[in-house]
Design an enzyme around this catalytic site. Sequence first.
Site, PDB file in Angstrom:
ATOM      1  N   ASP A   1      32.673  17.741  60.703  1.00  0.00           N
ATOM      2  CA  ASP A   1      33.310  16.432  60.584  1.00  0.00           C
ATOM      3  C   ASP A   1      33.679  16.185  59.128  1.00  0.00           C
ATOM      4  OD1 ASP A   1      34.060  13.774  60.680  1.00  0.00           O
ATOM      5  OD2 ASP A   1      32.472  13.220  62.090  1.00  0.00           O
TER       6      ASP A   1
ATOM      7  N   ARG B   1      35.840  13.710  58.051  1.00  0.00           N
ATOM      8  CA  ARG B   1      36.533  12.434  57.918  1.00  0.00           C
ATOM      9  C   ARG B   1      35.956  11.591  56.778  1.00  0.00           C
ATOM     10  NH1 ARG B   1      35.901  10.718  64.166  1.00  0.00           N
ATOM     11  NH2 ARG B   1      33.886  11.652  63.767  1.00  0.00           N
TER      12      ARG B   1
END
Length: 259
Positions: free
Chosen positions: A178, A180
């Site tokens: 991830d 983000r």
Amino acid sequence: MIKPEIVSILKNKIQTIERSDSANILVGPITLPVNLDGETVTFKWYSWLHLTNEERTGLAGEELTEKLIGRLAGMKLADSQQSSVLVYGDFEHADTALIRMHSICHTGDIFGSKRCDCGYQLHQSMKMIVENGSGALFYLANHEGRGIGLFSKAMAYLLQEEGYDTVEANLELGFEDDSRSYADAISVLQRLRSKPVTLITNNPKKLKALKAAGMNAVKRVPLWGDVSVFNEKYLRTKVSRSGHLGAQDGEILPGIMAR
Ligand SMILES: [Zn+2]
């Protein structure tokens, strides 16, 4: 040169949010009537542009808007994704406000793909915000495939068809699970509202991370639904590997954790 009358239309609707090494240029609000299950609901739409200090050299002071608009045509912005926020109600002053930090999902949001639950979550969170009377939906355009981009997500889907789960597929392609970042969105949120917010998410880790990054979030409300044979493994992985809460925690994830 952009005409003065054009600049005067836009001037008061463009603001700069300073960050340490960059700035977010926020444009809006723009009235956006939306068809939500047959009912017309009016949101206020903003979009923002992230510029590094290098990109914004010479863009400062009084003439910022004029200079910025003058420069945009040469920046080929359509090739880069820009994020949005849809604001509902008296967002600045309301006592309670619901926030959804929605990561763009080309396949789920636009095509209605059932490989994930993104389309459902997008639609449902807009409804929750309207029902609450105040809130904001952040639509984060550089978050495709948990930040790996659409092309890489397509490759990850091919791996998933061979049995890899969402996390494994990203890792096998050399990405982080991830990648983000929410820093831009939080800086925009801080500009639009300073009072506390409630976050719509199934992931307590996300609430914690956003708080650590400066978001004034006091609590979380869950959002599960649209479970099908197509996204069951995807949802199961969210619970077993990415820290999302499931039915065993008293949350509604029908059929997923029961088996
Ligand atoms: Zn999705």
